[in-house]
Scaffold this active site. Structure first.
Site, PDB file in Angstrom:
ATOM      1  N   ARG A 230       0.869  -1.175   0.000  1.00  0.00           N
ATOM      2  CA  ARG A 230       0.000   0.000   0.000  1.00  0.00           C
ATOM      3  C   ARG A 230       0.905   1.224   0.000  1.00  0.00           C
ATOM      4  O   ARG A 230       1.972   1.223   0.636  1.00  0.00           O
ATOM      5  CB  ARG A 230      -0.873   0.020   1.260  1.00  0.00           C
ATOM      6  CG  ARG A 230      -2.069  -0.914   1.233  1.00  0.00           C
ATOM      7  CD  ARG A 230      -3.145  -0.432   0.268  1.00  0.00           C
ATOM      8  NE  ARG A 230      -4.352  -1.239   0.304  1.00  0.00           N
ATOM      9  CZ  ARG A 230      -4.602  -2.267  -0.504  1.00  0.00           C
ATOM     10  NH1 ARG A 230      -3.730  -2.635  -1.411  1.00  0.00           N
ATOM     11  NH2 ARG A 230      -5.753  -2.917  -0.418  1.00  0.00           N
ATOM     12  N   GLU A 259      -2.895   8.185  -3.909  1.00  0.00           N
ATOM     13  CA  GLU A 259      -3.094   7.386  -5.124  1.00  0.00           C
ATOM     14  C   GLU A 259      -4.349   7.860  -5.832  1.00  0.00           C
ATOM     15  O   GLU A 259      -5.417   7.779  -5.230  1.00  0.00           O
ATOM     16  CB  GLU A 259      -3.211   5.915  -4.731  1.00  0.00           C
ATOM     17  CG  GLU A 259      -3.169   4.967  -5.907  1.00  0.00           C
ATOM     18  CD  GLU A 259      -3.093   3.527  -5.431  1.00  0.00           C
ATOM     19  OE1 GLU A 259      -2.036   3.123  -4.896  1.00  0.00           O
ATOM     20  OE2 GLU A 259      -4.106   2.824  -5.576  1.00  0.00           O
ATOM     21  N   HIS A 278      -1.964   0.458  -9.603  1.00  0.00           N
ATOM     22  CA  HIS A 278      -2.573  -0.515  -8.693  1.00  0.00           C
ATOM     23  C   HIS A 278      -3.108  -1.735  -9.471  1.00  0.00           C
ATOM     24  O   HIS A 278      -4.308  -2.036  -9.452  1.00  0.00           O
ATOM     25  CB  HIS A 278      -3.694   0.150  -7.880  1.00  0.00           C
ATOM     26  CG  HIS A 278      -3.940  -0.519  -6.558  1.00  0.00           C
ATOM     27  ND1 HIS A 278      -4.045   0.155  -5.374  1.00  0.00           N
ATOM     28  CD2 HIS A 278      -4.089  -1.818  -6.220  1.00  0.00           C
ATOM     29  CE1 HIS A 278      -4.267  -0.682  -4.382  1.00  0.00           C
ATOM     30  NE2 HIS A 278      -4.290  -1.903  -4.880  1.00  0.00           N
TER      31      HIS A 278
HETATM   32  C1  DGY Z   1      -6.105  -5.902  -2.668  1.00  0.00           C
HETATM   33  O1  DGY Z   1      -6.481  -7.054  -2.884  1.00  0.00           O
HETATM   34  O2  DGY Z   1      -5.999  -5.450  -1.530  1.00  0.00           O
HETATM   35  C2  DGY Z   1      -5.825  -5.043  -3.841  1.00  0.00           C
HETATM   36  O3  DGY Z   1      -5.223  -3.859  -3.478  1.00  0.00           O
HETATM   37  C3  DGY Z   1      -7.079  -4.781  -4.647  1.00  0.00           C
HETATM   38  O4  DGY Z   1      -8.026  -4.207  -3.826  1.00  0.00           O
END
Ligand code: DGY
Length: 312
Positions: A230, A259, A278
């Site tokens: 993240r 983001e 992402h």
């Molecule tokens: C997750 O699986 O956490 C990815 O970031 C997609 O949401």
């Protein structure tokens, strides 16, 4: 008989809509603001913030189902206090996300994106053996921060590249050490030794800002940072400074903080910064499995049955 009311935070992909067809009444939120009191299901698709205040506005809520494994955007404690189960989609996306980590690692080390831009541009007029030298991947040292399900898949892939594999994790993982050539290291040791540092930790209060100025200072000048976790795990200002000053070699990230980055952010002008929007789990196959599991979680919660994958 009326169908259960479910709110979603944005238009859903057609494969998810097909799975939900005839089973629930879908409402877009926040457009539905007025009728929230009759909502029984909340389906979170694009990481909307689900806080205690929102949960309190949904008195009939029976389940929260998240499309994805990371649930840092959902106040799990608030859901638990109300006895509302929260579902997510772990495991089925490990392979795709680990593949993405390797794709970013290879791209950064071998300057793939920069090379693609150059090969398409007007200045590429002849081959020059001296240009665009990258850093080797095979036989280099990989440091995995977070040897969970995705981190372990990254380690498996790194074996094929003859990499020396270090890992750092809250708890040591002897069961993985027994089957894969991975060695536990303190974070400081890992940062100092690794050529490639891959972040695969969940975002928690402990991992927020885990990689900041002090951590960049411990990395080798030839190190590359890869983030498929993240964005807020890395301090964006410190990352920008480290890349601008060539404190480290490169970074390749699938997630950023914020983001997306503002379009005029200095990181977006740097050749030693590779970014994807992402895409960690974004393959047709994995996203289909995520659709099926998240819908199964939702429907089970609406029926009052145990969720196939319950995170809280
Ligand atoms: C997750 O699986 O956490 C990815 O970031 C997609 O949401």
């Amino acid at each position: 008989m009326s169908l259960p009311r479910v709110v979603v935070d944005g238009p859903l992909a057609p494969n998810i809509l097909r799975l939900l067809e005839g089973q629930v009444e879908i409402h877009l939120w926040p457009a539905l603001d007025a009728g929230l009191e009759h909502v029984q299901g909340l389906y979170t698709y694009g990481h909307p913030r689900v806080d205690a205040e929102l949960i309190a506005r949904l008195p009939e809520l029976r389940v929260i189902s998240n499309f994805g494994v990371g649930v840092d955007h959902i106040d799990l404690a608030a859901a638990t206090r109300r006895g509302i189960p929260v579902g997510n989609t772990p495991d089925i996306l490990n392979g795709a996300t680990a593949d993405m980590a390797m794709a970013l690692l290879l791209a950064a080390g071998r300057r793939l994106v920069e090379g693609d831009r150059y090969a398409r541009g007007p200045t590429f007029v002849h081959y020059d053996p001296g240009y665009m030298l990258g850093r080797e991947i095979h036989h280099s040292t990989l440091g995995i921060v977070g040897l969970g399900r995705i981190g372990t898949e990254v380690a498996r892939r790194a074996v094929g590249f003859d990499m020396t594999i270090l890992y750092h994790n809250r708890h040591r993982r002897p069961e993985i050490e027994a089957v894969l050539p991975v060695r536990y290291a303190s974070l400081a040791e890992l940062l100092a030794e690794a050529d490639y540092i891959v972040l695969t930790v969940p975002l928690t209060p402990e991992t927020r800002g885990l990689i900041g100025r002090a951590e960049f200072a411990q990395m080798k000048p030839t190190a590359t940072l890869i983030n498929v976790a993240r964005g807020p795990v890395v301090d964006t200002e410190a990352l920008t400074e480290a890349l601008l000053r060539r404190r480290i070699y490169a970074a390749a990230v699938d997630v950023t903080d914020p983001e997306p980055l503002p379009r005029d952010h200095p990181l977006l002008r740097l050749e030693n910064f590779t970014v994807t929007p992402h895409l960690g789990s974004a393959t047709e196959q994995t996203r289909q499995r995520m659709a099926e599991l998240s819908v199964a979680n939702l429907m089970a919660g609406l029926r009052g049955e145990p969720l196939p994958c319950r995170v809280a």
